[in-house]
Structures are given as structure tokens and as C-alpha cells.
Write a protein that holds these residues in place. Structure first.
Motif, short mmCIF file in Angstrom:
data_model
loop_
_atom_site.label_atom_id
_atom_site.label_comp_id
_atom_site.label_asym_id
_atom_site.label_seq_id
_atom_site.Cartn_x
_atom_site.Cartn_y
_atom_site.Cartn_z
N THR A 14 43.66 -12.84 -34.17
CA THR A 14 43.85 -13.79 -33.07
C THR A 14 44.69 -13.39 -32.03
O THR A 14 43.99 -13.70 -30.58
N ASN A 26 36.99 -14.56 -20.27
CA ASN A 26 36.10 -15.17 -21.07
C ASN A 26 36.75 -16.40 -21.49
O ASN A 26 37.41 -16.74 -22.46
N ASP A 28 35.46 -19.46 -22.45
CA ASP A 28 35.06 -20.10 -23.79
C ASP A 28 35.72 -19.49 -24.87
O ASP A 28 36.15 -20.14 -25.80
N GLY A 29 35.51 -18.23 -24.91
CA GLY A 29 36.13 -17.55 -25.88
C GLY A 29 37.67 -17.56 -26.24
O GLY A 29 38.20 -17.76 -27.50
N MET A 31 39.30 -20.47 -25.38
CA MET A 31 39.51 -21.62 -25.96
C MET A 31 39.03 -21.88 -27.31
O MET A 31 39.79 -22.79 -27.80
N GLU A 32 38.38 -21.21 -27.73
CA GLU A 32 38.20 -21.02 -29.32
C GLU A 32 39.33 -20.89 -30.31
O GLU A 32 39.09 -21.00 -31.28
N LEU A 33 40.11 -20.20 -29.38
CA LEU A 33 41.57 -19.73 -30.15
C LEU A 33 42.42 -20.52 -30.27
O LEU A 33 43.25 -20.31 -31.42
N TRP A 34 42.36 -21.91 -29.83
CA TRP A 34 43.38 -22.87 -29.81
C TRP A 34 43.02 -23.97 -30.93
O TRP A 34 41.79 -23.98 -31.33
N ASP A 36 42.22 -27.55 -32.62
CA ASP A 36 41.68 -28.61 -32.06
C ASP A 36 42.52 -29.84 -31.88
O ASP A 36 42.30 -30.96 -32.62
N ARG A 57 42.23 -25.52 -20.38
CA ARG A 57 41.15 -24.96 -19.77
C ARG A 57 41.04 -24.98 -18.25
O ARG A 57 40.66 -23.77 -17.75
N GLU A 117 41.62 -20.35 -40.50
CA GLU A 117 41.62 -19.70 -39.57
C GLU A 117 43.03 -19.44 -38.77
O GLU A 117 43.53 -20.76 -38.76
N ARG A 119 45.08 -20.15 -35.57
CA ARG A 119 44.92 -20.77 -34.23
C ARG A 119 46.05 -21.04 -33.39
O ARG A 119 47.11 -20.83 -33.75
#
Length: 148
Positions: A14, A26, A28-29, A31-34, A36, A57, A117, A119
């Protein structure tokens, strides 16, 4: 025990994905690592405090308006427990289109294990004081190979 070893290695994946997403701008890529959750926070090297996914963001989008940055970890310390990992990292931040001296930064990454996962829950980065930056810059120059 090997099961846990792989579990913690995945957190390093990660962190590497974070570095890669920053260098590729990137959003979007990244933000996917944070995780939710709106409780996430990011303290940027310039001192800006970003709270919640929307602020993070928009703050990262503003950072990506400038030249792309490559982050090189120079010294990594890992503190782990079953559900949380903390990385304390000395980093060199370089603009990809410049050959200037890198900005030396201390960053702390707090990651949690969420839905199978790792995050990011929190990042705190700050510019190194001059004495520490000089020490790491010397190390960076010493470790550079003949092609650098």
C-alpha cells in the motif's frame, strides 16, 4: 507465523502504491488507498491540514497542478500490531522535471487493516529541519551510483 508475515508485507504494498500514484499524479488511484471514513487526515509537508476524503481529494488535486513529484524513501521504520501499522519514513521529494536538490521530508503513515486490505487512515508529513535534511542529503549523495 508466515500468514502474519504476508499480512504485514501487504501494508508495504500500500505504501509503494501511494508513492507510485503520487509520481503518476493518479488522483483516483491515490484515493482508493484511503479507508472509507471521514475521520481520515492528511497533514501536508507545507503544513496544510486536510480532514476527510473530500478535503484530501481537493488538496491532492491542487498538488497535482504542479510538476509531478517522486518520493524516495531514505529510511523506513515500521511499528506494527495486528490491525495497525505505522511507517515513520525519511523521504526525498523531487519534482520529476527538475534536477534541483530534493525537499527532505519526515512522513508518518498510519494504516489500518480494513476488509482484508491495508488502507491509509492518516498521513503526517513535515519538512525536515536543516540539520537533519543535510544528514539525509549527504546519505542520498553517498548512496548514489555511478550513473547519478
Amino acid at each position: 507465523m508466515p500468514r502474519f508475515a504476508r499480512l504485514f508485507e501487504a501494508a508495504a504494498d500500500t505504501l509503494h502504491a501511494f508513492y507510485r500514484a503520487v509520481s503518476e499524479a493518479n488522483l483516483d488511484g491515490l484515493m482508493e488507498l484511503w479507508i472509507d471514513e471521514e475521520a481520515v487526515t492528511y497533514i501536508c509537508p507545507d503544513g496544510a491540514h486536510l480532514h476527510g476524503l473530500d478535503q484530501i481529494r481537493s488538496g491532492l488535486a491542487k498538488q497535482f497542478e504542479f510538476p509531478r513529484t517522486q518520493i524516495e524513501p531514505l529510511d523506513v521504520r515500521v511499528y506494527d500490531s495486528l490491525g495497525t501499522i505505522v511507517y515513520a519514513v525519511a523521504e526525498a521529494h523531487r519534482a520529476l522535471d527538475e534536477l534541483d536538490v530534493p525537499e527532505m521530508v519526515f512522513s508518518t503513515y498510519v494504516m489500518v487493516h480494513e476488509r482484508g486490505e491495508w488502507r491509509i487512515a492518516h498521513i503526517h508529513s513535515s519538512t525536515m529541519p536543516p540539520k537533519a535534511a543535510d544528514q539525509f542529503a549527504t546519505r542520498l549523495r553517498r548512496d548514489a551510483g555511478p550513473l547519478h
